[in-house]
Design a protein around this motif. Sequence first.
Motif, PDB file in Angstrom:
ATOM      1  N   ASN A 201       0.112   2.711  -6.717  1.00 33.57           N
ATOM      2  CA  ASN A 201      -1.425   3.198  -6.533  1.00 33.57           C
ATOM      3  C   ASN A 201      -1.916   4.298  -7.619  1.00 33.57           C
ATOM      4  N   ILE A 202      -0.948   5.083  -8.071  1.00 37.28           N
ATOM      5  CA  ILE A 202      -1.589   6.119  -9.075  1.00 37.28           C
ATOM      6  C   ILE A 202      -1.705   5.373 -10.422  1.00 37.28           C
ATOM      7  N   ALA A 203      -0.905   4.211 -10.723  1.00 41.40           N
ATOM      8  CA  ALA A 203      -1.310   3.705 -11.889  1.00 41.40           C
ATOM      9  C   ALA A 203      -2.589   2.996 -11.680  1.00 41.40           C
ATOM     10  N   TYR A 204      -2.832   2.368 -10.383  1.00 44.68           N
ATOM     11  CA  TYR A 204      -3.896   1.781 -10.240  1.00 44.68           C
ATOM     12  C   TYR A 204      -5.367   2.679 -10.290  1.00 44.68           C
TER      13      TYR A 204
ATOM     14  N   THR B  65      -8.646   5.470  -3.999  1.00 43.70           N
ATOM     15  CA  THR B  65      -7.439   4.986  -4.443  1.00 43.70           C
ATOM     16  C   THR B  65      -6.520   6.600  -4.137  1.00 43.70           C
ATOM     17  N   LEU B  66      -6.993   7.470  -4.906  1.00 41.74           N
ATOM     18  CA  LEU B  66      -6.335   8.619  -4.862  1.00 41.74           C
ATOM     19  C   LEU B  66      -6.190   9.538  -3.305  1.00 41.74           C
ATOM     20  N   GLU B  67      -7.447   9.254  -2.742  1.00 37.43           N
ATOM     21  CA  GLU B  67      -7.525   9.825  -1.312  1.00 37.43           C
ATOM     22  C   GLU B  67      -6.316   9.098  -0.522  1.00 37.43           C
ATOM     23  N   ARG B  68      -6.244   7.639  -0.607  1.00 41.73           N
ATOM     24  CA  ARG B  68      -5.181   6.879   0.003  1.00 41.73           C
ATOM     25  C   ARG B  68      -3.620   7.360  -0.375  1.00 41.73           C
TER      26      ARG B  68
ATOM     27  N   PRO C 161       0.850  -1.192  -0.109  1.00 42.79           N
ATOM     28  CA  PRO C 161      -0.155   0.073   0.091  1.00 42.79           C
ATOM     29  C   PRO C 161       0.830   1.183  -0.081  1.00 42.79           C
ATOM     30  N   GLU C 162       2.213   1.180   0.282  1.00 42.42           N
ATOM     31  CA  GLU C 162       2.948   2.282   0.462  1.00 42.42           C
ATOM     32  C   GLU C 162       3.705   2.580  -0.798  1.00 42.42           C
ATOM     33  N   ASN C 163       3.322   1.791  -2.003  1.00 42.10           N
ATOM     34  CA  ASN C 163       3.978   2.038  -3.472  1.00 42.10           C
ATOM     35  C   ASN C 163       2.956   2.967  -3.936  1.00 42.10           C
TER      36      ASN C 163
ATOM     37  N   ILE D 163      -0.814   9.123   2.210  1.00 38.44           N
ATOM     38  CA  ILE D 163       0.582   8.694   2.170  1.00 38.44           C
ATOM     39  C   ILE D 163       1.616  10.048   2.252  1.00 38.44           C
ATOM     40  N   ASP D 164       1.121  10.593   0.764  1.00 38.20           N
ATOM     41  CA  ASP D 164       2.146  11.931   0.649  1.00 38.20           C
ATOM     42  C   ASP D 164       1.205  13.205   0.370  1.00 38.20           C
ATOM     43  N   PRO D 165       0.762  14.111   1.271  1.00 38.17           N
ATOM     44  CA  PRO D 165      -0.116  15.046   1.070  1.00 38.17           C
ATOM     45  C   PRO D 165       0.395  16.165   0.182  1.00 38.17           C
ATOM     46  N   ALA D 166       1.595  16.074  -0.106  1.00 42.75           N
ATOM     47  CA  ALA D 166       2.420  17.000  -1.003  1.00 42.75           C
ATOM     48  C   ALA D 166       2.257  16.993  -2.593  1.00 42.75           C
ATOM     49  N   MET D 167       1.632  15.919  -3.011  1.00 42.64           N
ATOM     50  CA  MET D 167       1.389  15.243  -4.213  1.00 42.64           C
ATOM     51  C   MET D 167       0.167  16.088  -4.898  1.00 42.64           C
ATOM     52  N   HIS D 168       0.554  17.515  -5.337  1.00 45.55           N
ATOM     53  CA  HIS D 168      -0.676  18.210  -5.633  1.00 45.55           C
ATOM     54  C   HIS D 168      -1.293  18.011  -6.928  1.00 45.55           C
TER      55      HIS D 168
END
Length: 453
Positions: A54-57, A73-76, A48-50, A80-85
Amino acid sequence: MTAVSAQEPEESVRETVDRNLLEYQAQGSDRGESDFVGIPFEQVLATPENIQLNIAYARQQIIGGDLKEAGSTLERILLIDPAMHDVRVLYGLVLYRLGLFDRARYELELALDSNNLPPPLRAEAETYLNRIKYEQRQTRGSLTLTTGLDWDRNRNQSPSSGMVQSFLGVLPAEERNGDAAFIFSAQGRLIHDLGSQEGHTLHAEASYYHSDKHEVDRLDLDATTLALGGTWYAGDWSFTPRLRGGFYWLQGEDYQKTLGGDFEVAYRWNPHVKAYVTLRGEDENFRATTNFGSAPLRSGRRLGARSGLEWRFSTTQRLSVEAMYMDKQGDASCSLTGAVSGCESYGRYGANMQHSWLLGKGAFSLIGLWAERSEYDGVDRFISPSIVRDEWLYRARATVGAPLSVFLPNAPEGVKDINIIAQYEYETVDSNILNFDYDTHKAALLLSKRIAF
C-alpha cells in the motif's frame, strides 16, 4: 532584467510541498519499503493488509499526480496501523497539497504528539504545521527582496548594421555599449480572506525596482507599481479584477505614469490543467526628460489581451503556453508638418512558452521562449518618408536557482532559504528600419529572499 522577471523564480508554498512529496517517495527504498513497479489496483485490492504494498502504491499515485487517491491509500494504511507516524506525516503533506488545511493540521499534530518521529522528520512536520497556521490566517502577507548584478552586451540597443536612418539620410549609429548594472527590487503582497466557503479573497500588491547602470546613466531606472483587486470563485471558475498604476523615472527624472486595470477569467479543467484569459487596458503618459525629449510622442492608451494554458504534467514540472495581442493608439505627431501620422500607434501579437522544473532540495529551472510581431500604423517622417515600421522580436531566457542551503547546509536558518539565481537571455529584433534592428546577450546573478508575515 525587469522587476517582474527577477521575481519569477520564487516558488509557491504548494510547489514546495510537491517537491517534498516527490523527494519523500524517492527515498522510500532507503526507509526499507519494497520497490514495486506499475502496481495495479487489483493487486492492492487482493491484499489490502499488505502495508508495504500500500505504501508503494501511494508513492506511485503521488508520482502520477493523483494526490486525492494517494490520500485515500495513506488513510487506509493508517487504519491498519495508526502507529506509522512517518506515513501520517506524508498523509498530512498530501492533505495540505489538496487544500484540506484543518485535516492536514490534525494529522501533523497527531504525528508530532507521538514523540516517535526521527529528528529530521519531526522538523519537517513542524515546518509544514507552521505553514498551515500561516495559510489559515485571515490576513497574510509576504515581502520578496531581490538584489544582484546584471549585464547587457548592447545596453543602448545599437543597430546591428552600425547605421541609423533619418530624414537627413543614413548616418553612423552610436557604438554598442556593453554595460553592467546593480539591481534591487522589493515586492510586497497582502491577501485578505473574505471568510466565504468558496475562498474569495482581496489582495493588494506594491513593488519597487531600481537599476543603476555603470556607464549608460541615462537608462538608470526606478519603477514603482501598485495593484489592488480581488479573486472570486465559482466552482472551477475564478474571476480576478484589478486596478493598476505605475510610476517610472529615468536618471531621477519623471518619465512615465500609467493608470489602468485588468480582468482575468480562469477555468481549472482538472488538478493539472488551467486555462485563462486576461484583458488589460491602461493610459500611458510619457514626460520629456533631459535625454529623451521626444518621449511624450509615445503617450496614449493601450489595450491588450492574453490567453493561455498551464499544464502541470508532473509533480515537479509545469508548461505554460500563452498568446497575446496588444493595440496601442498614440497621440504622436511624427510628421514634419505636425499632422498625426500614427508612428506611435501599432498592433502587436505573439506567443510565449515557459517550462518550470523543481529539481529537488529547493533547486529549480525556468526556460522561456517569446516571439512577438509589431505592425505600426504610419510612417515616422523624422526617420523615413515612406517606410512603415514592421518588426519581429525573439527572446530566449534560461534561469536556474537554488537556496543557499544546497551549498551551505550549516548556514543560519535565516540564510538557508535565500535563493541564488543565475539567468541568461538572448534577444534579437528583426526590423525593416535600421534603427530598431539589433540583438543582445544578457546575464544576471541575483540573491532573493521571501519573508512571510
